[in-house]
Enzyme design. Sequence first.
Site, PDB file in Angstrom:
ATOM      1  N   ARG A 423       0.826  -1.213   0.000  1.00  0.00           N
ATOM      2  CA  ARG A 423       0.000   0.000   0.000  1.00  0.00           C
ATOM      3  C   ARG A 423       0.852   1.252   0.000  1.00  0.00           C
ATOM      4  O   ARG A 423       1.882   1.318   0.679  1.00  0.00           O
ATOM      5  CB  ARG A 423      -0.904   0.043   1.243  1.00  0.00           C
ATOM      6  CG  ARG A 423      -2.138  -0.806   1.129  1.00  0.00           C
ATOM      7  CD  ARG A 423      -3.224  -0.335   2.090  1.00  0.00           C
ATOM      8  NE  ARG A 423      -2.766  -0.173   3.455  1.00  0.00           N
ATOM      9  CZ  ARG A 423      -3.453   0.517   4.372  1.00  0.00           C
ATOM     10  NH1 ARG A 423      -4.583   1.114   4.054  1.00  0.00           N
ATOM     11  NH2 ARG A 423      -3.002   0.607   5.600  1.00  0.00           N
ATOM     12  N   SER A 487       7.528  -4.904   7.218  1.00  0.00           N
ATOM     13  CA  SER A 487       7.135  -5.926   8.195  1.00  0.00           C
ATOM     14  C   SER A 487       7.974  -7.194   8.111  1.00  0.00           C
ATOM     15  O   SER A 487       7.451  -8.299   7.939  1.00  0.00           O
ATOM     16  CB  SER A 487       5.654  -6.264   8.000  1.00  0.00           C
ATOM     17  OG  SER A 487       4.905  -5.084   8.000  1.00  0.00           O
ATOM     18  N   ASP A 541       5.237  -3.470  11.100  1.00  0.00           N
ATOM     19  CA  ASP A 541       3.774  -3.324  11.065  1.00  0.00           C
ATOM     20  C   ASP A 541       3.160  -3.398  12.469  1.00  0.00           C
ATOM     21  O   ASP A 541       2.144  -2.750  12.741  1.00  0.00           O
ATOM     22  CB  ASP A 541       3.123  -4.353  10.137  1.00  0.00           C
ATOM     23  CG  ASP A 541       3.552  -5.780  10.434  1.00  0.00           C
ATOM     24  OD1 ASP A 541       4.431  -5.985  11.279  1.00  0.00           O
ATOM     25  OD2 ASP A 541       3.000  -6.698   9.789  1.00  0.00           O
TER      26      ASP A 541
END
Length: 801
Positions: A423, A487, A541
């Site tokens: 994203r 992440s 994350d």
Amino acid sequence: DGDFLALDLGGTNFRVLRVKVSDNGLQKVEMESQIYEIHEDLMRGSGMQSILVNWTKGFKCSSVEGKDVVSLLRRAIKKRGDFDIDIVAVVNDTVGTMMSCGYDDQNCEVGLIVGTGTNACYMEEMRHIDLVEGDEGRMCINMEWGAFGDDGVLNDIRTEFDHEIDMGSLNPGKQLFEKMISGMYMGELVRLILVKMAKEGLLFQGKLSSDLRTTGHFETRFVSAIEKEKEGLQKAHEILTKLGLEPSHEDCLATHRICQIVSTRSANLCGATLAAVLRRIKENKGVDRLRSTVGVDGSVYKKHPHFARRLHKTVRKLLPDCEIRFVRSEDGSGKGAAMVTAVAYRLAAQHKARQKILEALKLSHEQLLEVKRRMRVEMERGLGKETHAEATVKMLPTYVCSTPDGTEKGDFLALDLGGTNFRVLLVRVRNGMRRGVEMHNKIYSIPLEVMQGTGEELFDHIVHCISDFLEYMGMKGVSLPLGFTFSFPCRQTNLDEGILLKWTKGFKATGCEGEDVVSLLKEAIHRREEFDLDVVAVVNDTVGTMMTCGYEDPYCEVGLIVGTGSNACYMEEMRNVELVEGDEGRMCVNMEWGAFGDNGCLDDIQTEFDLAVDELSLNPGKQRFEKMISGMYLGEIVRNILMDFTKRGLLFRGRISERLKTRGIFETKFLSQIESDCLALLQVRSILQHLGLESTCDDSIIVKEVCTVVARRAAQLCGAGMAAVVDKIRENRGLEFLKVTVGVDGTLYKLHPHFSAIMQDTVRQLSPCCEVTFLQSEDGSGKGAALITAVACRIREAGQR
């Protein structure tokens, strides 16, 4: 497979059978039987948990109705004392017939008897059976349809002859439907009609014999004989003559016609009620066209020359949208009783075998406490300077030391890379009266060849996506502060520097491990030469999730991800973070708990299925805790268990499809769907069929149980890890009781119907001195990266001032 004894009591004859069932690939059934007559004085004498509701077919033994016939049989066996029998099942003859025919035709889901008496049974959905607990699967319903009409609903089609038969029976007002169609009464109906016609001068020149006047002397077998195609009229003459009459040719024709009318009405009524049963099965299944088989037994169906054909014709006429096959039971319901027993033995043995296999995945309270204790040990090792190098739970410093205070403002870009989707976000942070966060984002996929190609290709793809997003937002020439949610396990020496330790979650891009991912990103931006960005922070994350939820709840100081992978972070006291100088305040620690167990400390709870998944993964021996709890692996654990069950003949009839052999075919999303409370077994079967797995309702129940066990273990292990974290925070602060919030994100936590509740319950049980609130992150870790960037910019600006 095995030897079974069957008793068959349903009329004036009683059979004892020895049934040998062989499972040698040929499905062979051998039977020996002996028939014993039950004299009328026994049928109506004194009787000595399947409770007999009422006698039918002429039986009238006292002290039996309302009693458990199995207990009565056991008592009689014990009284005799010279043998013992394990009574496994008591079944109705219709059920026995269905099971007997079902052994050869797996579509058989209805049993029908039309003999001395009549009855039917069929497989009903459990969710419709209010008398029995449970909504899963199907159960055979013994309809006892002989009593249909006892409430008066058939009064409009009952005749004076039906009334006369009923009044002269042993049970007036009962079994009215049976008295219109079964073999015990069909001959008597014909007799009453013949008597009335003779009395009115329409037959036998108005003369009656004493035999014709006597109840029961015109037997149902006479009806079958008279209706035979060629010799029917001759048989009518012989039978009527034996009854003391002198029949003319016209009398024989009329008698033939009466028999035809009575037996046709019987077949039509039987067909109409059977059509109602089949229509219900069709509606239960929700299919456009039902294909089903009816197993049939009984002397009327077998011996009457036209009954079966008329019955089939009626069913076809009333159900034009169904394909119904009728299979005659050649061996009677005694074989069916043995088959029910054999199935009961098989199911019990298979259930025991499955439970033994699944037992290894069911963790006790003591085992979970031990997992919590071991996690705590590994946390301490990760925090310690001397033990950090060999620690599996790395406890990496993030250099995030502050949470939002409400004064942050500005526009920030955020990148969120943690799985197969990536994203790019524009996050507008406002303070003061209009305090809040506005977000715009776009999702991009990362092709497998990029995930497992070179690092340069991966970061060029990321920058290409950023360029596309800036153009989409009309901000191509703007330079903004950027927060990078990355992440994967990183060692940080600053907020804006993260050395990738190892790839996880299927990533394998070369030239990245051991490198600073911020530098790799900046180099890719410079290669493109279209824009420049100020990379302020690289965060995990979990940290991003904690910051997102912390913006809403000041008690939030723990972050948890349970999605494709799994990880946690929390605010640790600086004095305990030995890798970073300074003892004042707190710093967020990225635990990287997915690697918990890589040193063998979880070997005692790992199963053969975990080992199989690990062995064929991209990183064997690594991320073992993650492989037991995260979305990337749960579906594969389930698939391995289903494979094992099928190989052992405990599932899918022992037939392994090619699809089931395919790694990754059983996605974790299917596991979540199958466990949904509102999902009917029909939909579970649909999911399995989509996977190329032809399943029965029983198979669907087993698959659902496997999914439940695997997901429950994952949630409990996750809860045990989280209990270790909150207990450490409480002890760090010297508190007897801690109130804390955990920010959570991840598809498994969000989409699985029971995961969150089981995990939270586990934390409550294992950490009773902590009140833990779980706050689900609605906006993901990308927003958190932007907030960390906003906090860093605020602190940087304050330092410059």
